[in-house]
Enzyme design. Structure first.
Site, PDB file in Angstrom:
ATOM      1  N   GLU A 179      38.738  31.839  42.302  1.00  0.00           N
ATOM      2  CA  GLU A 179      38.665  32.872  41.268  1.00  0.00           C
ATOM      3  C   GLU A 179      37.380  32.810  40.438  1.00  0.00           C
ATOM      4  O   GLU A 179      36.740  33.845  40.209  1.00  0.00           O
ATOM      5  CB  GLU A 179      39.902  32.794  40.375  1.00  0.00           C
ATOM      6  CG  GLU A 179      41.169  33.243  41.093  1.00  0.00           C
ATOM      7  CD  GLU A 179      42.443  32.846  40.389  1.00  0.00           C
ATOM      8  OE1 GLU A 179      42.360  32.272  39.287  1.00  0.00           O
ATOM      9  OE2 GLU A 179      43.530  33.089  40.944  1.00  0.00           O
ATOM     10  N   ASP A 210      43.082  40.017  43.547  1.00  0.00           N
ATOM     11  CA  ASP A 210      43.313  38.927  42.600  1.00  0.00           C
ATOM     12  C   ASP A 210      44.817  38.813  42.421  1.00  0.00           C
ATOM     13  O   ASP A 210      45.436  39.619  41.727  1.00  0.00           O
ATOM     14  CB  ASP A 210      42.618  39.241  41.268  1.00  0.00           C
ATOM     15  CG  ASP A 210      42.988  38.245  40.166  1.00  0.00           C
ATOM     16  OD1 ASP A 210      43.517  37.174  40.490  1.00  0.00           O
ATOM     17  OD2 ASP A 210      42.730  38.553  38.978  1.00  0.00           O
ATOM     18  N   ASP A 223      37.745  30.128  33.173  1.00  0.00           N
ATOM     19  CA  ASP A 223      38.813  31.031  33.625  1.00  0.00           C
ATOM     20  C   ASP A 223      40.170  30.519  33.142  1.00  0.00           C
ATOM     21  O   ASP A 223      40.735  29.585  33.702  1.00  0.00           O
ATOM     22  CB  ASP A 223      38.781  31.103  35.157  1.00  0.00           C
ATOM     23  CG  ASP A 223      39.807  32.073  35.729  1.00  0.00           C
ATOM     24  OD1 ASP A 223      40.607  32.630  34.950  1.00  0.00           O
ATOM     25  OD2 ASP A 223      39.811  32.277  36.958  1.00  0.00           O
ATOM     26  N   LYS A 271      53.390  32.154  40.924  1.00  0.00           N
ATOM     27  CA  LYS A 271      52.149  31.513  41.387  1.00  0.00           C
ATOM     28  C   LYS A 271      52.125  30.038  40.991  1.00  0.00           C
ATOM     29  O   LYS A 271      51.490  29.219  41.653  1.00  0.00           O
ATOM     30  CB  LYS A 271      50.947  32.250  40.798  1.00  0.00           C
ATOM     31  CG  LYS A 271      49.586  31.747  41.251  1.00  0.00           C
ATOM     32  CD  LYS A 271      48.507  32.636  40.671  1.00  0.00           C
ATOM     33  CE  LYS A 271      47.112  32.166  41.018  1.00  0.00           C
ATOM     34  NZ  LYS A 271      46.079  33.068  40.482  1.00  0.00           N
TER      35      LYS A 271
END
Length: 618
Positions: free
Chosen positions: A171, A8, A193, A70
């Site tokens: 994810e 992850d 999420d 990211k």
């Protein structure tokens, strides 16, 4: 076949897991922690720092410490998201020659892929240390709403880290694998999420080992970093009202504020108030200024309520795309550290009409799901099938500036769709295929992924040639486009490499540079360890020599003194041989000093011969 690990790669923290005995296991890092900060820095001496050690020095090295990268991966510099990111971070975000967003660290520009690869390489190395064998393959997770450019960039980051990325998975899908692992009862679940930088919502159906994603939606620039920014802005305004001093231009003060804001946010998840105390944060004339404020949970919720409410529109869109009503969702899974905030949990509960599940650790569940998928690929876990979807529609630009979709969003992947097109002018010999991704009706309003030309079409009136365009999306969500003239059989295809991004040559160059830097960093690390060892020996033995040195025989005392002074002189040396020689000399001096402390000096006749073992005891 080497072990495949699940990673992850998070905005704030990253986590790795693998399957052991048909069960997923989280791999602790070098410091024993189960997650690793997604932070990279260049120290003053040029050493590359990754993880917790990089995060610890951020306060004094803010401009050379990169975090939340990211949010930049696969993005162009001239986008609203990158402009927002520039306002939130102390390091420089710059425009690369190809138009991508890069960052500056030290005196060099780095792509987000390179920064991400440093994090992935650190994960690879500590997994190898834990496993005792090389790790060459990985499954890496991405936000469900990442587009093709961002997925390609993530895959490139893995390649730069020396990993073969065998699968890219979403994810929320990974989280559902972790949640449903070992469960057999059929369920319709929603995975909410909310992480450090992105938000995703996915609707899935789980039944007898089949995981089918019905729909997904989200926002690739909404997460905990934005919550922190609200607290920082509030504290800046409060401090400026009190002192008339604006801290925005002070990078060290801003870094202290960020750390304090994040700590307060976390504390307010379990406590009603959090005290923020930052002494000596600024100076006005001769007066030191301090920032002290007690923030309540209610104040924090007022500051960020609109951010939390912003997550509900994607939830509505995902339900609509899945053809479901809220009450048909049987379970809601919370993923991502920001979901620990009580306001988030309450909002989700009110929207779906049920209490969210807390059966899984929101920080580890995505990596565990990735490891489960790795176990499926390796055959260690059986009777499990994953059907994911593409987050955005794909198509081409057609005459009049229109966007013609070939693959609709939320189509199950892998998938393949074809459509026949033709020419728009007489005797047209070349057709340009411009590949786009998005949901708008006009081509210019969607994201270009790439373009190519089909040449050699036979001369014919407009509308006569038949050109078949085929889109294929693999299980990673990576797109391949083919155009074929049905009359001649001529064909042209590309695996979409978005305009910008990293070329194959750039990736190979960066891999070579990474190997070079890694060797240099290992050398620096070795030198630092030798220096630390020498400094420790000097610290101890200089004190002993000061107290007991006069008990040594003259020539021995001179020899010990010379060894200590030489050690102090070469302490900053970059030569490993010099440092090792100094350590050996100080260790010998330590033996002399140890002997003089242990033996009654009135019964020992010290001489250079005695010290070397040639003398006699008297």
């Amino acid at each position: 076949m080497s072990r495949v690990i699940g990673i992850d790669l998070g905005t704030t923290n990253s986590c790795a897991a693998w399957v052991e005995g048909a069960r997923p296991v989280v791999v602790p890092n070098r410091e024993g922690a189960r997650t690793t900060p997604s932070v990279v820095a260049r120290a003053a001496d040029g050493e590359l720092l990754v993880g917790q050690i990089a995060r610890r020095q951020a306060l004094t090295n803010a401009r050379n410490t990169i975090y939340a990268v990211k949010r930049l991966i696969g993005r162009k510099f001239a986008t609203p998201e990158v402009e927002r990111a520039r306002q939130l971070v102390p390091y420089a975000i710059v425009e690369a020659p190809n138009g991508d967003a890069y960052v500056e660290m030290g005196s060099k520009m780095y792509s987000p892929q390179e920064i991400s690869s440093f994090i992935l390489r650190e994960i690879k190395e500590y997994c190898e240390a834990a496993l005792g064998e090389p790790v060459e393959q990985a499954i890496i997770t991405v936000p469900a709403y990442f587009d093709d450019s961002q997925r390609q960039a993530t895959k490139d980051a893995g390649t730069l880290a020396g990993l073969e990325v065998v699968r890219i998975i979403n994810e929320p899908t990974a989280a559902s694998l972790a949640y449903g692992f070992g469960r057999r009862a059929p369920e319709t679940i929603a995975v909410y999420d909310l992480g450090g930088g992105t938000f995703d919502i996915s609707i899935l159906e789980i039944s007898e080992g089949l995981y089918e994603v019905r729909s997904t939606a989200g926002d690739t620039f909404l997460g905990g970093e934005d919550f922190d920014a609200r607290i920082i802005d509030f504290l800046l305004e409060h401090f400026e009202r009190q002192t008339k001093v604006d801290l925005r231009g002070d990078s060290m003060a801003m870094q202290r504020l960020k750390e304090a804001a994040e700590a307060a946010k976390c504390e307010l998840s379990t406590a009603p108030t959090a005290t923020i105390s930052l002494p000596f944060i600024a100076v006005a004339g001769d007066e030191a200024l301090h920032l002290t404020y007690t923030l309540s949970r209610e104040q924090l919720e007022d500051l960020v309520r609109d951010l939390v409410m912003k997550t509900l529109e994607p939830c509505r869109n995902a339900l609509e795309a899945a053809g479901l009503k809220r009450e048909q969702v049987q379970q809601v899974i919370l993923v991502g550290g920001q979901t620990r905030m009580p306001l988030v949990s309450r909002t989700v509960q009110e929207f779906f009409g049920r209490t969210p599940s807390r059966d899984v650790n929101p920080d580890e569940v995505v990596a565990i799901g990735a490891a489960i998928q790795a176990g499926v690929l390796q055959g260690e876990i059986k009777d499990l099938v994953l059907l994911d979807v593409t987050p955005l529609s794909l198509g081409i630009a057609t005459h009049g500036g229109l966007f013609t979709k070939l693959i609709e969003r939320n189509s199950t992947i892998p998938t393949r769709k074809s459509q026949i097109f033709t020419t728009v002018t007489d005797n047209q010999r070349v057709v340009e295929i411009q590949v786009l991704q998005g949901e708008r009706e006009l081509a210019a309003e969607n994201k270009p992924l790439g373009k190519f030309e089909l040449v050699g079409i036979p001369a014919a009136p407009r509308g006569v040639p038949q050109i078949e365009v085929t889109f294929a999306i693999d299980s990673n969500g990576i797109v391949q486009v083919t155009a074929k003239d049905l009359a001649t059989g001529r064909e042209q295809s590309i695996e979409v490499n978005p305009a910008g991004g990293l070329t194959k040559d750039e990736i190979e160059r960066m891999i070579a540079e990474a190997d070079q830097y890694r060797r240099e960093d290992q050398r620096r690390k070795e030198i630092r360890l030798l220096r630390n060892r020498l400094e420790g020996l000097l610290y101890t033995n200089e004190r002993v020599f000061k107290e007991f040195g006069n008990l040594l025989e003259g020539s021995v005392r001179t020899k010990v003194d010379d060894a200590l002074q030489q050690g102090r002189r070469v302490l900053e040396s970059e030569d490993t041989a010099v440092l090792q020689a100094a350590i050996a000399d100080v260790q010998l001096a330590a033996r002399y000093l140890t002997e003089v402390m242990l033996v009654d000096p009135t019964r020992m006749l010290w001489s250079s011969e005695a010290a070397s073992g040639k003398g006699t005891e008297g």
